[in-house]
Design an enzyme around this catalytic site. Structure first.
Site, PDB file in Angstrom:
ATOM      1  N   CYS A   1     -60.001 -19.368  52.561  1.00  0.00           N
ATOM      2  CA  CYS A   1     -59.241 -18.234  53.151  1.00  0.00           C
ATOM      3  C   CYS A   1     -60.346 -16.925  53.439  1.00  0.00           C
ATOM      4  CB  CYS A   1     -58.283 -17.795  52.267  1.00  0.00           C
ATOM      5  SG  CYS A   1     -57.069 -19.258  52.075  1.00  0.00           S
TER       6      CYS A   1
ATOM      7  N   CYS B   1     -59.403 -17.706  48.158  1.00  0.00           N
ATOM      8  CA  CYS B   1     -60.390 -18.758  47.809  1.00  0.00           C
ATOM      9  C   CYS B   1     -61.572 -18.834  48.958  1.00  0.00           C
ATOM     10  CB  CYS B   1     -59.704 -20.047  47.895  1.00  0.00           C
ATOM     11  SG  CYS B   1     -59.140 -20.864  49.343  1.00  0.00           S
TER      12      CYS B   1
ATOM     13  N   HIS C   1     -52.582 -22.702  52.505  1.00  0.00           N
ATOM     14  CA  HIS C   1     -52.670 -21.613  51.624  1.00  0.00           C
ATOM     15  C   HIS C   1     -51.764 -20.530  52.602  1.00  0.00           C
ATOM     16  CE1 HIS C   1     -56.070 -22.736  49.031  1.00  0.00           C
ATOM     17  NE2 HIS C   1     -55.388 -23.588  48.920  1.00  0.00           N
TER      18      HIS C   1
ATOM     19  N   GLU D   1     -52.693 -17.448  52.884  1.00  0.00           N
ATOM     20  CA  GLU D   1     -53.290 -16.364  53.878  1.00  0.00           C
ATOM     21  C   GLU D   1     -53.600 -17.327  55.213  1.00  0.00           C
ATOM     22  OE1 GLU D   1     -53.862 -17.609  50.822  1.00  0.00           O
ATOM     23  OE2 GLU D   1     -55.577 -16.417  49.871  1.00  0.00           O
TER      24      GLU D   1
HETATM   25 ZN   LIG Z   1     -56.971 -20.020  49.957  1.00  0.00          ZN
END
Ligand SMILES: [Zn+2]
Length: 143
Positions: A86, A83, A53, A55
């Site tokens: 993260c 999410c 991801h 992040e």
């Molecule tokens: Zn994430």
């Protein structure tokens, strides 16, 4: 010039790069002292890695830049609400501020009643329309 909108636009540019790669278009930047020290976009397909991801990559890259694991006096600008994974990583990083574009009601951490580090300030809804449209259009094109 150094407004939340300005940096969110930079995060959106990252999301657009993800889109060009046929990745779910989510992007982010990390800012320290009005300077972008990390930028990243979602690369889960390219890297065959569910942890890739935006992040997660930005946190790693900002820590390298700073030479320390804690992102003190740093702000993350991310186009979509982080999410659970993260938000966990952001919490460990002790980042000072997180600015969110669009909310993610299903997968975002807020509806899971999770919080970030107690010192982390959270701002949501910066350029919300642009940030949510790019993701919605992506999924529409996939149907
Ligand atoms: Zn994430």
């Amino acid at each position: 010039m150094f407004t939340d909108e300005y940096y969110m636009k930079m995060a959106l540019q990252e999301a657009e790069i993800a889109l060009e790669k046929d990745e779910v278009p989510i992007g982010c930047v990390i800012v320290s002292n009005n300077r972008i020290i990390a930028r990243a976009h979602n690369l889960t397909e390219t890297l065959n890695d569910v942890t890739a991801h935006a992040e997660m990559q930005a946190i790693t890259s900002a820590a390298h830049f700073l030479g320390g694991k804690y992102l003190i006096n740093c702000t993350l600008y991310v186009t979509l609400e982080p999410c659970v994974m993260c938000s966990g990583a952001l919490s460990w990083s002790q980042i000072s501020k997180v600015v969110i574009g669009a909310r993610d009601e299903q997968r975002g951490f807020i509806n899971k009643n999770l919080s970030l580090h107690p010192k982390t300030e959270i701002v949501s809804g910066v350029m919300e329309n642009e940030c949510s449209t790019i993701v919605k259009e992506f999924f529409k094109s996939k149907r």
